[in-house]
Motif scaffolding. Structure first.
Motif, PDB file in Angstrom:
ATOM      1  N   VAL A 302       2.950  -3.903  11.179  1.00  0.00           N
ATOM      2  CA  VAL A 302       3.568  -4.529  12.341  1.00  0.00           C
ATOM      3  C   VAL A 302       5.031  -4.864  12.073  1.00  0.00           C
ATOM      4  CG1 VAL A 302       3.545  -6.568  13.829  1.00  0.00           C
ATOM      5  CG2 VAL A 302       1.406  -5.386  13.298  1.00  0.00           C
ATOM      6  N   PHE A 303       5.304  -5.477  10.935  1.00  0.00           N
ATOM      7  CA  PHE A 303       6.682  -5.861  10.625  1.00  0.00           C
ATOM      8  C   PHE A 303       7.556  -4.651  10.314  1.00  0.00           C
ATOM      9  CE2 PHE A 303       4.773  -9.988  10.337  1.00  0.00           C
ATOM     10  CZ  PHE A 303       5.791 -10.880  10.637  1.00  0.00           C
ATOM     11  N   ALA A 304       6.961  -3.555   9.882  1.00  0.00           N
ATOM     12  CA  ALA A 304       7.756  -2.348   9.644  1.00  0.00           C
ATOM     13  C   ALA A 304       8.355  -1.811  10.938  1.00  0.00           C
ATOM     14  CB  ALA A 304       6.893  -1.277   8.983  1.00  0.00           C
ATOM     15  N   LEU A 305       7.684  -2.046  12.062  1.00  0.00           N
ATOM     16  CA  LEU A 305       8.152  -1.512  13.345  1.00  0.00           C
ATOM     17  C   LEU A 305       9.461  -2.138  13.794  1.00  0.00           C
ATOM     18  CD1 LEU A 305       4.754  -1.431  15.290  1.00  0.00           C
ATOM     19  CD2 LEU A 305       5.951   0.497  14.255  1.00  0.00           C
ATOM     20  N   ARG A 308      15.380  -2.434  11.105  1.00  0.00           N
ATOM     21  CA  ARG A 308      16.499  -1.533  11.384  1.00  0.00           C
ATOM     22  C   ARG A 308      17.093  -0.943  10.100  1.00  0.00           C
ATOM     23  NH1 ARG A 308      18.462  -2.103  16.609  1.00  0.00           N
ATOM     24  NH2 ARG A 308      17.527  -3.812  17.784  1.00  0.00           N
ATOM     25  N   ASN A 309      16.659  -1.466   8.977  1.00  0.00           N
ATOM     26  CA  ASN A 309      17.104  -0.980   7.684  1.00  0.00           C
ATOM     27  C   ASN A 309      16.003  -0.100   7.086  1.00  0.00           C
ATOM     28  OD1 ASN A 309      17.177  -1.139   4.623  1.00  0.00           O
ATOM     29  ND2 ASN A 309      19.161  -2.062   5.098  1.00  0.00           N
ATOM     30  N   LEU A 310      16.378   1.109   6.657  1.00  0.00           N
ATOM     31  CA  LEU A 310      15.374   2.059   6.185  1.00  0.00           C
ATOM     32  C   LEU A 310      14.630   1.539   4.961  1.00  0.00           C
ATOM     33  CD1 LEU A 310      14.059   4.859   6.318  1.00  0.00           C
ATOM     34  CD2 LEU A 310      15.937   5.726   4.921  1.00  0.00           C
ATOM     35  N   VAL A 311      15.350   0.938   4.010  1.00  0.00           N
ATOM     36  CA  VAL A 311      14.707   0.472   2.781  1.00  0.00           C
ATOM     37  C   VAL A 311      13.740  -0.673   3.080  1.00  0.00           C
ATOM     38  CG1 VAL A 311      15.101  -0.520   0.501  1.00  0.00           C
ATOM     39  CG2 VAL A 311      16.659   1.216   1.386  1.00  0.00           C
ATOM     40  N   ARG A 312      14.121  -1.583   3.986  1.00  0.00           N
ATOM     41  CA  ARG A 312      13.213  -2.678   4.342  1.00  0.00           C
ATOM     42  C   ARG A 312      11.991  -2.139   5.077  1.00  0.00           C
ATOM     43  NH1 ARG A 312      15.445  -7.758   3.721  1.00  0.00           N
ATOM     44  NH2 ARG A 312      13.911  -8.642   5.143  1.00  0.00           N
ATOM     45  N   MET A 313      12.186  -1.122   5.882  1.00  0.00           N
ATOM     46  CA  MET A 313      11.036  -0.510   6.546  1.00  0.00           C
ATOM     47  C   MET A 313      10.084   0.094   5.522  1.00  0.00           C
ATOM     48  SD  MET A 313       9.569   2.562   7.624  1.00  0.00           S
ATOM     49  CE  MET A 313      10.858   3.796   7.736  1.00  0.00           C
ATOM     50  N   ALA A 315       9.813  -0.910   2.493  1.00  0.00           N
ATOM     51  CA  ALA A 315       9.200  -2.030   1.777  1.00  0.00           C
ATOM     52  C   ALA A 315       7.943  -2.511   2.503  1.00  0.00           C
ATOM     53  CB  ALA A 315      10.201  -3.164   1.620  1.00  0.00           C
ATOM     54  N   TYR A 316       8.034  -2.650   3.814  1.00  0.00           N
ATOM     55  CA  TYR A 316       6.846  -3.053   4.573  1.00  0.00           C
ATOM     56  C   TYR A 316       5.790  -1.952   4.567  1.00  0.00           C
ATOM     57  CZ  TYR A 316       8.864  -7.384   6.273  1.00  0.00           C
ATOM     58  OH  TYR A 316       9.380  -8.660   6.342  1.00  0.00           O
ATOM     59  N   SER A 317       6.221  -0.694   4.519  1.00  0.00           N
ATOM     60  CA  SER A 317       5.258   0.396   4.363  1.00  0.00           C
ATOM     61  C   SER A 317       4.515   0.271   3.036  1.00  0.00           C
ATOM     62  CB  SER A 317       5.980   1.741   4.439  1.00  0.00           C
ATOM     63  OG  SER A 317       5.099   2.807   4.145  1.00  0.00           O
ATOM     64  N   SER A 318       5.235  -0.112   1.990  1.00  0.00           N
ATOM     65  CA  SER A 318       4.597  -0.323   0.689  1.00  0.00           C
ATOM     66  C   SER A 318       3.577  -1.457   0.754  1.00  0.00           C
ATOM     67  CB  SER A 318       5.671  -0.631  -0.360  1.00  0.00           C
ATOM     68  OG  SER A 318       5.103  -0.913  -1.603  1.00  0.00           O
ATOM     69  N   ILE A 319       3.900  -2.497   1.523  1.00  0.00           N
ATOM     70  CA  ILE A 319       2.946  -3.601   1.698  1.00  0.00           C
ATOM     71  C   ILE A 319       1.688  -3.101   2.408  1.00  0.00           C
ATOM     72  CG2 ILE A 319       2.580  -5.810   2.866  1.00  0.00           C
ATOM     73  CD1 ILE A 319       5.621  -6.303   2.448  1.00  0.00           C
ATOM     74  N   ALA A 320       1.865  -2.261   3.441  1.00  0.00           N
ATOM     75  CA  ALA A 320       0.711  -1.707   4.153  1.00  0.00           C
ATOM     76  C   ALA A 320      -0.160  -0.873   3.225  1.00  0.00           C
ATOM     77  CB  ALA A 320       1.186  -0.874   5.340  1.00  0.00           C
ATOM     78  N   HIS A 321       0.479  -0.083   2.365  1.00  0.00           N
ATOM     79  CA  HIS A 321      -0.284   0.718   1.413  1.00  0.00           C
ATOM     80  C   HIS A 321      -1.040  -0.170   0.431  1.00  0.00           C
ATOM     81  CE1 HIS A 321       0.817   4.809   2.489  1.00  0.00           C
ATOM     82  NE2 HIS A 321       2.041   4.386   2.715  1.00  0.00           N
ATOM     83  N   ALA A 322      -0.461  -1.318   0.086  1.00  0.00           N
ATOM     84  CA  ALA A 322      -1.194  -2.264  -0.761  1.00  0.00           C
ATOM     85  C   ALA A 322      -2.472  -2.720  -0.069  1.00  0.00           C
ATOM     86  CB  ALA A 322      -0.303  -3.460  -1.088  1.00  0.00           C
ATOM     87  N   GLY A 323      -2.417  -2.897   1.245  1.00  0.00           N
ATOM     88  CA  GLY A 323      -3.618  -3.254   1.992  1.00  0.00           C
ATOM     89  C   GLY A 323      -4.673  -2.168   1.931  1.00  0.00           C
ATOM     90  N   TYR A 324      -4.247  -0.902   2.021  1.00  0.00           N
ATOM     91  CA  TYR A 324      -5.208   0.194   1.906  1.00  0.00           C
ATOM     92  C   TYR A 324      -5.869   0.208   0.534  1.00  0.00           C
ATOM     93  CZ  TYR A 324      -2.276   1.788   5.816  1.00  0.00           C
ATOM     94  OH  TYR A 324      -1.561   1.866   6.977  1.00  0.00           O
TER      95      TYR A 324
END
Length: 345
Positions: A302-305, A308-313, A315-324
Motif C-alpha cells: 500500500v505504501f509503495a503506491l 515518488r522516489n524509485l528507491v523508496r518504492m 524499499a517498500y517492495s522489499s518490505i512486502a517481500h518480507a511479508g511473503y
C-alpha cells in the motif's frame, strides 16, 4: 561422545567463515599498509578500490567452492549442535556469497562513475558477509548474537560510507540507533530464554518446550522479545520504519546489498529459530506471526503506491517481500525452509 566438539572439529565446521575472514583481514592490512596520500589523485583511489573489489569477488568465488565441497562431503555434523551442517546452511551460504559478489561488482562500477567509495568498503562488505554466514550456521543463540553484531556493525558503516552525502549520514544514524534498540530486544530475549530453559542451544530449547507444555511467563516474554529483534532485522511491519530512509540514503550498491543479502541471512536465522527452538510452541506464536505477515504485506504494497522516489518504492517492495517470506515461517517445517531458500534465490 563429548558434549563439546574439539577445536579441530570446530575449525572444520567454520572453514568457509574463517577463510572469508582471513581474506578480509589480509585486505584490511593491505589498505592500512599502503594508505592513500592526500596528493594522490581520484583516479588512483578509484583504482585501489576497484582492485580491492575484484580481489573480494575472487575471494567470494573461492569461499563458494569451499562451501560446495563441504556440502558434498556429507560429514558436516557437529558434536554439540552449536553449528548447523545441513543443506539449508550451505544453500543460504551460496546465496549470501552470490549477493555479496554481485554487490561488489556494483561497487566497482559505481566507484568508476562517482568515486564515492574508499578501499575499505569492500572489506566491510566481506565482514558483513562473514556475520551473515555465521547466522546461517547458528544453532546457538550466542552464535546468533555474534553473527547479528558482526553483520550489523559493518552495515551501519556502509550505510553512511559516502561522507559527501547528508542523506547517507542521516541513514547511518537512524539505522544505528534503531538497530541498537533492536539488539537490546534480541539480547534481553536471549537472556530470558536462557533463564527459563538453562541453555542457549536451539535444540535444547526445543526439548525444554516439549517437556514443559504449560510454558512459563519468563519463556513467553523472552521468546516475544527475541521475535521483535528478528522482526526488525527482516523489516517486518511495524518494525520497518527505518527501511525507506536507510535504503534511500545509502549508496545504491549498498542498498542492493542490504535489500537482498542482509535480508537473506536475517530470514535464515529467523527460520532456524522458529523451526528448531520454537516450533513445538507454535500454539503461542502462530497467530501473532500470521498477523505480522499480513500487516507486512499490506503495509509494503500500500505504501509503495504513494512513493515518488524509485528507491523508496523499492524499499517498500522489499518490505512486502518480507511479508511473503514470513508466510513460509507461519507454515513451518521442512517445506517452509525449502520454499524460503527457493524464494531467496
Amino acid at each position: 561422545m563429548s558434549e563439546y566438539m574439539s577445536g579441530g572439529a570446530l575449525l572444520r565446521a567454520l572453514a568457509p567463515e574463517l577463510l572469508l575472514t582471513s581474506g578480509a583481514l589480509a585486505m584490511l592490512v593491505g589498505t592500512v599498509w599502503s594508505p592513500q596520500s592526500q596528493r594522490a589523485g581520484a583516479a588512483e583511489g578509484a583504482e585501489r578500490t576497484s582492485t580491492m573489489s575484484r580481489f573480494a569477488v575472487v575471494l567470494c568465488l573461492l569461499v563458494g567452492l569451499v562451501v560446495v565441497i563441504a556440502w558434498g562431503d556429507g560429514a558436516t555434523g557437529t558434536a554439540d549442535q552449536r553449528l548447523a551442517g545441513d543443506g539449508f546452511r550451505w544453500a543460504i551460504d551460496l546465496v549470501i556469497l552470490l549477493g555479496t559478489g554481485m554487490s561488489l561488482m556494483l561497487i566497482d562500477a559505481e566507484q568508476h562513475r562517482s568515486g564515492a567509495f574508499s578501499p575499505e568498503v569492500p572489506v566491510l562488505v566481506l565482514f558483513a558477509a562473514v556475520g551473515m554466514m555465521i547466522l546461517a550456521a547458528a544453532r546457538d543463540l550466542m552464535f546468533v548474537f555474534l553473527g547479528v553484531e558482526l553483520m550489523s556493525l559493518a552495515v551501519y558503516v556502509l550505510a553512511g560510507v559516502n561522507r559527501r552525502s547528508g542523506r547517507g549520514a542521516e541513514a547511518a544514524v537512524k539505522y544505528f540507533l534503531l538497530g541498537a534498540v533492536s539488539t537490546g530486544f534480541l539480547l534481553y530475549g536471549i537472556a530470558l530464554l536462557y533463564g527459563a530453559t538453562g541453555s542457549t542451544r536451539l535444540v535444547d530449547i526445543g526439548q525444554w518446550v516439549s517437556a514443559h507444555p504449560p510454558l512459563s511467563p519468563l519463556f513467553i516474554v523472552g521468546a516475544a522479545l527475541l521475535l521483535v529483534g528478528l522482526a526488525f532485522k527482516v523489516a517486518a511491519a511495524p518494525f520497518h520504519l527505518w527501511t525507506p530512509d536507510v535504503y534511500d540514503g545509502a549508496p545504491l550498491p549498498i542498498t542492493a546489498f542490504m535489500s537482498a543479502t542482509v535480508k537473506t541471512a536475517a530470514f535464515a536465522v529467523f527460520a532456524r529459530v522458529m523451526v528448531e527452538a520454537l516450533g513445538r510452541a507454535s500454539a503461542q506464536w502462530h497467530t501473532g506471526l500470521w498477523w505480522l505477515a499480513v500487516a507486512t504485506m499490506v503495509v509494503g504494497n500500500v505504501f509503495a503506491l504513494s512513493q515518488r522516489n524509485l528507491v523508496r518504492m523499492l524499499a517498500y517492495s522489499s518490505i512486502a517481500h518480507a511479508g511473503y517470506l514470513l508466510v513460509t515461517l507461519v507454515v513451518g517445517g521442512a517445506a517452509a525452509t525449502t520454499a524460503l531458500v527457493f524464494y531467496m534465490v
